[in-house]
Design a protein around this motif. Sequence first.
Motif, mmCIF file in Angstrom:
data_model
loop_
_atom_site.group_PDB
_atom_site.id
_atom_site.type_symbol
_atom_site.label_atom_id
_atom_site.label_comp_id
_atom_site.label_asym_id
_atom_site.label_seq_id
_atom_site.Cartn_x
_atom_site.Cartn_y
_atom_site.Cartn_z
ATOM 1 N N PHE A 173 -60.566 -60.048 87.989
ATOM 2 C CA PHE A 173 -60.479 -59.553 86.611
ATOM 3 C C PHE A 173 -59.324 -58.564 86.455
ATOM 4 C CE2 PHE A 173 -65.353 -59.947 86.930
ATOM 5 C CZ PHE A 173 -65.285 -61.322 86.755
ATOM 6 N N GLN A 174 -59.163 -57.702 87.431
ATOM 7 C CA GLN A 174 -58.094 -56.704 87.377
ATOM 8 C C GLN A 174 -56.710 -57.356 87.434
ATOM 9 O OE1 GLN A 174 -59.527 -54.383 90.695
ATOM 10 N NE2 GLN A 174 -60.417 -52.807 89.357
ATOM 11 N N ARG A 175 -56.570 -58.365 88.275
ATOM 12 C CA ARG A 175 -55.275 -59.054 88.362
ATOM 13 C C ARG A 175 -54.957 -59.805 87.087
ATOM 14 N NH1 ARG A 175 -57.469 -60.160 93.446
ATOM 15 N NH2 ARG A 175 -57.949 -62.317 92.852
ATOM 16 N N VAL A 176 -55.960 -60.428 86.483
ATOM 17 C CA VAL A 176 -55.735 -61.150 85.225
ATOM 18 C C VAL A 176 -55.308 -60.167 84.136
ATOM 19 C CG1 VAL A 176 -56.863 -62.471 83.388
ATOM 20 C CG2 VAL A 176 -57.224 -63.105 85.775
ATOM 21 N N TRP A 177 -55.925 -58.995 84.112
ATOM 22 C CA TRP A 177 -55.530 -57.974 83.134
ATOM 23 C C TRP A 177 -54.086 -57.542 83.358
ATOM 24 C CZ3 TRP A 177 -54.785 -55.548 78.998
ATOM 25 C CH2 TRP A 177 -54.403 -54.213 78.932
ATOM 26 N N LYS A 178 -53.710 -57.284 84.607
ATOM 27 C CA LYS A 178 -52.332 -56.876 84.889
ATOM 28 C C LYS A 178 -51.341 -57.953 84.455
ATOM 29 C CE LYS A 178 -53.535 -54.007 88.895
ATOM 30 N NZ LYS A 178 -53.506 -53.918 90.376
ATOM 31 N N ALA A 179 -51.673 -59.203 84.759
ATOM 32 C CA ALA A 179 -50.782 -60.306 84.372
ATOM 33 C C ALA A 179 -50.714 -60.440 82.860
ATOM 34 C CB ALA A 179 -51.259 -61.610 85.002
ATOM 35 N N ALA A 180 -51.852 -60.313 82.184
ATOM 36 C CA ALA A 180 -51.878 -60.431 80.728
ATOM 37 C C ALA A 180 -51.047 -59.333 80.073
ATOM 38 C CB ALA A 180 -53.322 -60.367 80.227
ATOM 39 N N ARG A 181 -51.175 -58.128 80.584
ATOM 40 C CA ARG A 181 -50.414 -57.017 80.017
ATOM 41 C C ARG A 181 -48.921 -57.203 80.255
ATOM 42 N NH1 ARG A 181 -51.578 -50.544 81.043
ATOM 43 N NH2 ARG A 181 -51.057 -49.909 78.914
ATOM 44 N N PHE A 182 -48.564 -57.669 81.450
ATOM 45 C CA PHE A 182 -47.148 -57.923 81.755
ATOM 46 C C PHE A 182 -46.589 -59.000 80.821
ATOM 47 C CE2 PHE A 182 -43.827 -60.298 83.942
ATOM 48 C CZ PHE A 182 -42.950 -59.281 84.300
ATOM 49 N N ILE A 183 -47.307 -60.098 80.679
ATOM 50 C CA ILE A 183 -46.839 -61.186 79.813
ATOM 51 C C ILE A 183 -46.689 -60.697 78.382
ATOM 52 C CG2 ILE A 183 -47.478 -63.408 78.791
ATOM 53 C CD1 ILE A 183 -48.828 -64.072 81.490
ATOM 54 N N ASN A 184 -47.674 -59.960 77.900
ATOM 55 C CA ASN A 184 -47.611 -59.459 76.523
ATOM 56 C C ASN A 184 -46.368 -58.621 76.293
ATOM 57 O OD1 ASN A 184 -48.523 -58.885 73.840
ATOM 58 N ND2 ASN A 184 -49.349 -56.934 74.569
ATOM 59 N N ARG A 185 -46.066 -57.741 77.212
ATOM 60 C CA ARG A 185 -44.912 -56.860 77.046
ATOM 61 C C ARG A 185 -43.603 -57.634 77.195
ATOM 62 N NH1 ARG A 185 -47.066 -50.940 79.231
ATOM 63 N NH2 ARG A 185 -48.820 -50.919 77.764
ATOM 64 N N GLU A 186 -43.587 -58.637 78.086
ATOM 65 C CA GLU A 186 -42.409 -59.487 78.203
ATOM 66 C C GLU A 186 -42.170 -60.293 76.929
ATOM 67 O OE1 GLU A 186 -40.162 -60.324 81.175
ATOM 68 O OE2 GLU A 186 -40.740 -58.197 81.177
ATOM 69 N N GLU A 187 -43.257 -60.608 76.235
ATOM 70 C CA GLU A 187 -43.175 -61.404 75.011
ATOM 71 C C GLU A 187 -43.006 -60.557 73.760
ATOM 72 O OE1 GLU A 187 -43.416 -64.984 74.689
ATOM 73 O OE2 GLU A 187 -42.879 -64.781 76.790
ATOM 74 N N GLY A 188 -42.829 -59.255 73.914
ATOM 75 C CA GLY A 188 -42.591 -58.399 72.761
ATOM 76 C C GLY A 188 -43.752 -57.510 72.370
ATOM 77 N N GLY A 189 -44.893 -57.635 73.058
ATOM 78 C CA GLY A 189 -46.015 -56.728 72.820
ATOM 79 C C GLY A 189 -46.782 -56.980 71.542
ATOM 80 N N GLY A 190 -46.771 -58.203 71.040
ATOM 81 C CA GLY A 190 -47.440 -58.471 69.770
ATOM 82 C C GLY A 190 -48.938 -58.645 69.845
ATOM 83 N N ALA A 191 -49.471 -58.859 71.030
ATOM 84 C CA ALA A 191 -50.913 -59.064 71.161
ATOM 85 C C ALA A 191 -51.650 -57.730 71.227
ATOM 86 C CB ALA A 191 -51.212 -59.886 72.409
ATOM 87 N N ASP A 192 -52.905 -57.745 70.821
ATOM 88 C CA ASP A 192 -53.754 -56.556 70.837
ATOM 89 C C ASP A 192 -54.214 -56.312 72.274
ATOM 90 O OD1 ASP A 192 -56.123 -54.881 70.755
ATOM 91 O OD2 ASP A 192 -56.160 -55.221 68.594
ATOM 92 N N GLU A 193 -53.777 -55.207 72.875
ATOM 93 C CA GLU A 193 -54.066 -54.975 74.291
ATOM 94 C C GLU A 193 -55.521 -54.620 74.550
ATOM 95 O OE1 GLU A 193 -49.981 -54.056 76.582
ATOM 96 O OE2 GLU A 193 -51.046 -52.279 75.850
#
Length: 222
Positions: free
Chosen positions: A32-52
Amino acid sequence: MDNFLAGWEMRFAAYIREHGDLTDGSHDLGHFQRVWKAARFINREEGGGADELVLLAAAYFHDWVSLPKNHPQRRESSRLSAERVVELLGAVFTEFPADKVEGVRHAIHAHSFSAGVEAVTPEAKILQDADRLEALGAIGAARTFYIAGQLNQQLFEGSDPLAAHRAPDDRRYALDHFQVKLLKLPAMMNTAAGRRLAEKNAEWLRLFARKMEEEIRGDWGR
């Protein structure tokens, strides 16, 4: 915002440690922790438009119900997880914003490869990518063979381990799962960042599979 998210993450992790089923090493707190880290990284790479906050809750509870791979209702795992997490957020995490619960529910329901649910929100698309990254690279290989052990499968088909002259069968051979599912994932990614990471990790799986074939053949580089 980072302190706000860190506070929620601590609460989610503490709850999982106390109430979660952590006996499955492929779906434990580390996953779960790794998926969160990956999700946060992807979101920020994509411009941060998703609700964290939605991403955080969905990442930590996306496998709250995880039926075994050979369970007849395996495809229902993500739907059951989503329903249970809606109840959990309402009953236990009462301060969780009510207007974000539906986003968490959809992201969890849509994340699963086997569920076949279209991811329509940014959070669902990112969570799906982040979870699929766990199936690739070194961790993906480790999880594949861990699960194969749980199911009493063979590691590989010895005469044709890369299925060059037969149909791959990942119900019998762990290594075949690379071809049946894992190496198809990069093309299924929703985001450019997720696709880039997936392609990199998929290449590692190909190298791993080729190295296994060499060792099976007894090719020691003479």
